[in-house]
Design a protein around this motif. Structure first.
Motif, PDB file in Angstrom:
ATOM      1  N   GLY A  82       0.827  -1.194   0.000  1.00 33.28           N
ATOM      2  CA  GLY A  82       0.000   0.000   0.000  1.00 33.28           C
ATOM      3  C   GLY A  82       0.860   1.241   0.000  1.00 33.28           C
ATOM      4  N   ALA A  83       0.217   2.402  -0.084  1.00 32.25           N
ATOM      5  CA  ALA A  83       0.923   3.680  -0.108  1.00 32.25           C
ATOM      6  C   ALA A  83       0.103   4.726   0.627  1.00 32.25           C
ATOM      7  CB  ALA A  83       1.178   4.130  -1.542  1.00 32.25           C
ATOM      8  N   GLY A  84       0.775   5.728   1.153  1.00 34.77           N
ATOM      9  CA  GLY A  84       0.090   6.804   1.847  1.00 34.77           C
ATOM     10  C   GLY A  84      -0.650   7.705   0.871  1.00 34.77           C
ATOM     11  N   ARG A  85      -1.835   8.121   1.263  1.00 32.25           N
ATOM     12  CA  ARG A  85      -2.663   8.891   0.351  1.00 32.25           C
ATOM     13  C   ARG A  85      -2.144  10.311   0.126  1.00 32.25           C
ATOM     14  NH1 ARG A  85      -7.976   9.983   4.226  1.00 32.25           N
ATOM     15  NH2 ARG A  85      -7.054  11.659   5.488  1.00 32.25           N
ATOM     16  N   ASP A  86      -1.288  10.805   1.048  1.00 33.53           N
ATOM     17  CA  ASP A  86      -0.845  12.194   0.942  1.00 33.53           C
ATOM     18  C   ASP A  86       0.313  12.397  -0.026  1.00 33.53           C
ATOM     19  OD1 ASP A  86      -2.787  12.751   2.783  1.00 33.53           O
ATOM     20  OD2 ASP A  86      -1.408  13.053   4.473  1.00 33.53           O
ATOM     21  N   ASP A  87       1.146  11.362  -0.222  1.00 35.17           N
ATOM     22  CA  ASP A  87       2.287  11.521  -1.123  1.00 35.17           C
ATOM     23  C   ASP A  87       2.569  10.298  -1.996  1.00 35.17           C
ATOM     24  OD1 ASP A  87       3.302   9.725   0.708  1.00 35.17           O
ATOM     25  OD2 ASP A  87       5.101  10.892   1.187  1.00 35.17           O
ATOM     26  N   GLY A  88       1.751   9.261  -1.880  1.00 30.65           N
ATOM     27  CA  GLY A  88       1.987   8.049  -2.659  1.00 30.65           C
ATOM     28  C   GLY A  88       3.113   7.194  -2.127  1.00 30.65           C
ATOM     29  N   GLN A  89       3.620   7.528  -0.942  1.00 27.43           N
ATOM     30  CA  GLN A  89       4.694   6.749  -0.322  1.00 27.43           C
ATOM     31  C   GLN A  89       4.286   6.352   1.100  1.00 27.43           C
ATOM     32  OE1 GLN A  89       8.751   8.221  -1.056  1.00 27.43           O
ATOM     33  NE2 GLN A  89       7.915   9.596  -2.622  1.00 27.43           N
ATOM     34  N   HIS A  90       4.723   7.141   2.099  1.00 31.27           N
ATOM     35  CA  HIS A  90       4.436   6.765   3.486  1.00 31.27           C
ATOM     36  C   HIS A  90       3.552   7.761   4.226  1.00 31.27           C
ATOM     37  CE1 HIS A  90       7.289   3.687   2.733  1.00 31.27           C
ATOM     38  NE2 HIS A  90       8.367   4.393   2.956  1.00 31.27           N
ATOM     39  N   ALA A  91       3.323   8.937   3.666  1.00 31.56           N
ATOM     40  CA  ALA A  91       2.613   9.990   4.394  1.00 31.56           C
ATOM     41  C   ALA A  91       1.103   9.814   4.325  1.00 31.56           C
ATOM     42  CB  ALA A  91       2.998  11.365   3.826  1.00 31.56           C
ATOM     43  N   GLY A  92       0.457  10.033   5.468  1.00 30.50           N
ATOM     44  CA  GLY A  92      -0.999   9.984   5.502  1.00 30.50           C
ATOM     45  C   GLY A  92      -1.543   8.578   5.700  1.00 30.50           C
ATOM     46  N   GLU A  93      -2.852   8.494   5.672  1.00 34.77           N
ATOM     47  CA  GLU A  93      -3.516   7.211   5.845  1.00 34.77           C
ATOM     48  C   GLU A  93      -3.329   6.321   4.618  1.00 34.77           C
ATOM     49  OE1 GLU A  93      -7.586   7.948   6.859  1.00 34.77           O
ATOM     50  OE2 GLU A  93      -7.066   9.319   8.488  1.00 34.77           O
ATOM     51  N   HIS A  94      -3.344   5.008   4.858  1.00 37.37           N
ATOM     52  CA  HIS A  94      -3.168   4.011   3.808  1.00 37.37           C
ATOM     53  C   HIS A  94      -4.441   3.185   3.623  1.00 37.37           C
ATOM     54  CE1 HIS A  94       0.940   5.001   4.847  1.00 37.37           C
ATOM     55  NE2 HIS A  94       1.441   4.177   3.965  1.00 37.37           N
ATOM     56  N   SER A  95      -4.649   2.698   2.431  1.00 39.28           N
ATOM     57  CA  SER A  95      -5.586   1.602   2.168  1.00 39.28           C
ATOM     58  C   SER A  95      -4.714   0.425   1.738  1.00 39.28           C
ATOM     59  CB  SER A  95      -6.582   1.974   1.065  1.00 39.28           C
ATOM     60  OG  SER A  95      -7.483   2.963   1.515  1.00 39.28           O
ATOM     61  N   ALA A  96      -4.316  -0.372   2.699  1.00 39.44           N
ATOM     62  CA  ALA A  96      -3.311  -1.411   2.461  1.00 39.44           C
ATOM     63  C   ALA A  96      -3.943  -2.793   2.385  1.00 39.44           C
ATOM     64  CB  ALA A  96      -2.259  -1.386   3.563  1.00 39.44           C
ATOM     65  N   ILE A  97      -3.252  -3.686   1.706  1.00 34.59           N
ATOM     66  CA  ILE A  97      -3.708  -5.069   1.536  1.00 34.59           C
ATOM     67  C   ILE A  97      -2.712  -6.019   2.203  1.00 34.59           C
ATOM     68  CG2 ILE A  97      -4.219  -6.897  -0.135  1.00 34.59           C
ATOM     69  CD1 ILE A  97      -4.965  -4.652  -2.123  1.00 34.59           C
ATOM     70  N   PHE A  98      -3.214  -6.827   3.131  1.00 33.45           N
ATOM     71  CA  PHE A  98      -2.408  -7.858   3.781  1.00 33.45           C
ATOM     72  C   PHE A  98      -2.701  -9.207   3.130  1.00 33.45           C
ATOM     73  CE2 PHE A  98      -2.045  -4.566   6.863  1.00 33.45           C
ATOM     74  CZ  PHE A  98      -0.968  -4.850   7.677  1.00 33.45           C
ATOM     75  N   TYR A  99      -1.686 -10.057   3.050  1.00 31.67           N
ATOM     76  CA  TYR A  99      -1.861 -11.370   2.433  1.00 31.67           C
ATOM     77  C   TYR A  99      -0.863 -12.363   3.008  1.00 31.67           C
ATOM     78  CZ  TYR A  99       2.244 -10.033  -0.347  1.00 31.67           C
ATOM     79  OH  TYR A  99       3.498  -9.626  -0.741  1.00 31.67           O
ATOM     80  N   LYS A 100      -1.213 -13.638   2.902  1.00 32.99           N
ATOM     81  CA  LYS A 100      -0.313 -14.704   3.334  1.00 32.99           C
ATOM     82  C   LYS A 100       0.766 -14.908   2.276  1.00 32.99           C
ATOM     83  CE  LYS A 100      -3.599 -17.337   6.153  1.00 32.99           C
ATOM     84  NZ  LYS A 100      -4.325 -18.633   6.302  1.00 32.99           N
ATOM     85  N   ALA A 101       1.991 -14.584   2.629  1.00 33.37           N
ATOM     86  CA  ALA A 101       3.076 -14.596   1.655  1.00 33.37           C
ATOM     87  C   ALA A 101       3.408 -15.995   1.144  1.00 33.37           C
ATOM     88  CB  ALA A 101       4.326 -13.965   2.260  1.00 33.37           C
ATOM     89  N   ALA A 102       3.145 -17.018   1.953  1.00 30.21           N
ATOM     90  CA  ALA A 102       3.453 -18.386   1.536  1.00 30.21           C
ATOM     91  C   ALA A 102       2.377 -18.957   0.619  1.00 30.21           C
ATOM     92  CB  ALA A 102       3.615 -19.284   2.757  1.00 30.21           C
ATOM     93  N   LYS A 103       1.236 -18.279   0.517  1.00 32.62           N
ATOM     94  CA  LYS A 103       0.114 -18.803  -0.258  1.00 32.62           C
ATOM     95  C   LYS A 103      -0.062 -18.101  -1.596  1.00 32.62           C
ATOM     96  CE  LYS A 103      -4.712 -20.225   0.258  1.00 32.62           C
ATOM     97  NZ  LYS A 103      -5.825 -20.429   1.223  1.00 32.62           N
TER      98      LYS A 103
END
Length: 202
Positions: A86-107
């Motif tokens: 995901g990325a921060g909504r304020d700068d496309g990197q780390h700033a601000g709130e995120h809409s992030a996706i978590f997933y099982k890396a082994a699957k």
């Protein structure tokens, strides 16, 4: 410590095809702030309960909304085997709130990934469609390693105070997925029986 409500918006088994089932969910994590901590419902208090709930539900993939960069990393530390994008909504990197996706890396393997803003200008931070703040959508094209099943997963926060912005957001999500199976898991902030919810999810 004051009693608090866990805001799990959705956990479900998704039938992305007739033969394929995945355990997915979406969770508005709420941004970390001093006011919540003073009230006894801060991020530090919520984090262990959220992690336990995700592990109990055994989610394969789940979308999140509102979390800051450090919250996502701290949640990852509490979820062995999960990664996030995901990325921060304020700068496309780390700033601000995120809409992030978590997933099982082994699957799953990540084939493609990206972000776009809910606006007529999609490739840089900005406000659009009557939103008071920038709204970002995160998407990932996944492949399940065991079956090679390929699909898109998207998450965001939709402005649903008016139907038109929410409908536009829905249209953008479907457009981005192309021909592949897709699951879009936004934070809608309305009850499932409301007309607004039914309009944007049908």
């Amino acid at each position: 410590m004051k009693k608090f409500i866990i805001l799990l918006l959705l956990t479900a088994t998704a039938n992305l095809t007739r033969a394929q089932q995945l355990n997915i969910g979406t969770y508005n994590l709420r941004y970390a702030n001093k006011g919540d901590s003073t009230a006894g419902n801060g991020w530090g208090q919520r984090l262990p309960h959220i992690a336990k709930l995700v592990l109990f539900q055994d989610l394969d993939i789940f979308g999140t909304q509102e979390a800051k960069f450090h919250q996502l990393n701290e949640l990852t530390d509490s979820l062995p085997g999960y990664k996030w994008f995901g990325a921060g909504r304020d700068d496309g990197q780390h700033a601000g709130e995120h809409s992030a996706i978590f997933y099982k890396a082994a699957k799953f393997s990540v084939l493609k990934s990206g972000n776009f803003w809910m606006s007529t200008v999609t490739d840089k931070p900005n406000k659009g469609w009557d939103a008071a703040l920038p709204r970002i959508c995160t998407w990932v094209q996944f492949k399940e390693l065991k079956t090679s099943f390929t699909f898109y997963f998207l998450t965001s926060t939709w402005i649903i105070s008016a139907l038109w912005p929410a409908a536009k957001a829905r249209s953008w999500c479907w457009k981005k997925s192309g021909k592949w199976p897709v699951k879009c898991q936004p934070s809608l902030r309305v009850i499932s029986t409301s007309i607004k919810h039914q309009t944007v999810t049908r």
